[in-house]
Design a protein around this motif. Structure first.
Motif, PDB file in Angstrom:
ATOM      1  N   CYS A  19     -16.374  21.827   8.839  1.00  0.00           N
ATOM      2  CA  CYS A  19     -16.249  23.135   8.192  1.00  0.00           C
ATOM      3  C   CYS A  19     -16.551  23.058   6.692  1.00  0.00           C
ATOM      4  CB  CYS A  19     -14.845  23.674   8.440  1.00  0.00           C
ATOM      5  SG  CYS A  19     -14.595  25.377   7.928  1.00  0.00           S
ATOM      6  N   MET A  42     -12.269  19.252   8.990  1.00  0.00           N
ATOM      7  CA  MET A  42     -12.672  19.714  10.305  1.00  0.00           C
ATOM      8  C   MET A  42     -11.698  20.809  10.719  1.00  0.00           C
ATOM      9  SD  MET A  42     -15.053  17.353  10.916  1.00  0.00           S
ATOM     10  CE  MET A  42     -15.333  17.204  12.663  1.00  0.00           C
ATOM     11  N   LYS A  66     -14.433  20.873  14.442  1.00  0.00           N
ATOM     12  CA  LYS A  66     -15.805  21.177  14.016  1.00  0.00           C
ATOM     13  C   LYS A  66     -15.883  21.071  12.498  1.00  0.00           C
ATOM     14  CE  LYS A  66     -15.367  25.041  16.361  1.00  0.00           C
ATOM     15  NZ  LYS A  66     -15.619  26.387  16.906  1.00  0.00           N
ATOM     16  N   ASN A 110     -17.308  28.835  11.654  1.00  0.00           N
ATOM     17  CA  ASN A 110     -16.576  27.880  12.485  1.00  0.00           C
ATOM     18  C   ASN A 110     -16.048  28.541  13.761  1.00  0.00           C
ATOM     19  OD1 ASN A 110     -13.753  26.468  13.172  1.00  0.00           O
ATOM     20  ND2 ASN A 110     -15.136  24.973  12.254  1.00  0.00           N
ATOM     21  N   LYS A 121     -20.649  25.921  17.857  1.00  0.00           N
ATOM     22  CA  LYS A 121     -20.424  25.055  18.993  1.00  0.00           C
ATOM     23  C   LYS A 121     -19.943  23.703  18.483  1.00  0.00           C
ATOM     24  CE  LYS A 121     -23.815  27.323  21.819  1.00  0.00           C
ATOM     25  NZ  LYS A 121     -25.072  27.284  22.518  1.00  0.00           N
ATOM     26  N   PRO A 122     -19.014  23.087  19.191  1.00  0.00           N
ATOM     27  CA  PRO A 122     -18.559  21.764  18.751  1.00  0.00           C
ATOM     28  C   PRO A 122     -19.650  20.715  18.943  1.00  0.00           C
ATOM     29  CG  PRO A 122     -17.474  22.412  20.802  1.00  0.00           C
ATOM     30  CD  PRO A 122     -18.310  23.563  20.358  1.00  0.00           C
ATOM     31  N   SER A 123     -19.573  19.659  18.156  1.00  0.00           N
ATOM     32  CA  SER A 123     -20.526  18.555  18.286  1.00  0.00           C
ATOM     33  C   SER A 123     -20.297  17.866  19.622  1.00  0.00           C
ATOM     34  CB  SER A 123     -20.329  17.530  17.164  1.00  0.00           C
ATOM     35  OG  SER A 123     -20.554  18.133  15.931  1.00  0.00           O
TER      36      SER A 123
END
Length: 114
Positions: free
Chosen positions: A40, A34, A38, A105, A109-111
């Motif tokens: 990757c 991550m 996020k 990345n 957008k982040p989860s």
């Protein structure tokens, strides 16, 4: 958890040279790297998974040797691509895919947090 530890070390080395915002999680039957919280790059027994721009997935899959789309739970995961280890012999080959994942990345957008 079965994943290719040598390949994970190679990925770790390249990612560590690019950023210090890395965490590792075991998921999808392998090890996931991550970056900035996020997803990757992931490492499986015989391939890596990279998260790339979903809008470029089809084009990349058509032109890349040893690349295939990720299917998880019977569902096509657009923007997630597996690359066979046989296509990752050199550091330059691996860097190419990791750079693509890092480029996405930066804008991904982040989860959503659960």
């Amino acid at each position: 958890m079965a994943y290719n530890e040598k390949l994970a070390d190679r990925v770790r080395e390249i990612l560590s040279a690019a950023t210090d915002a890395i965490t590792e999680k075991k998921m999808f039957g392998g090890l996931c790297f991550m970056v900035h919280d996020k997803m990757c790059v992931g490492v499986r027994p015989d391939k890596i998974m990279v998260r790339i721009d979903p809008d470029k997935s089809e084009e990349i899959l058509e032109s890349a040797t040893g690349a295939e789309p990720m299917v998880h739970g019977g569902r096509l995961m657009k923007g997630f691509i597996y690359i066979d280890e046989a296509e990752l012999h050199t550091k330059k080959q691996l860097q190419h895919w990791i750079k693509m994942a890092l480029d996405f990345n930066a804008i991904a957008k982040p989860s959503k947090k659960k």
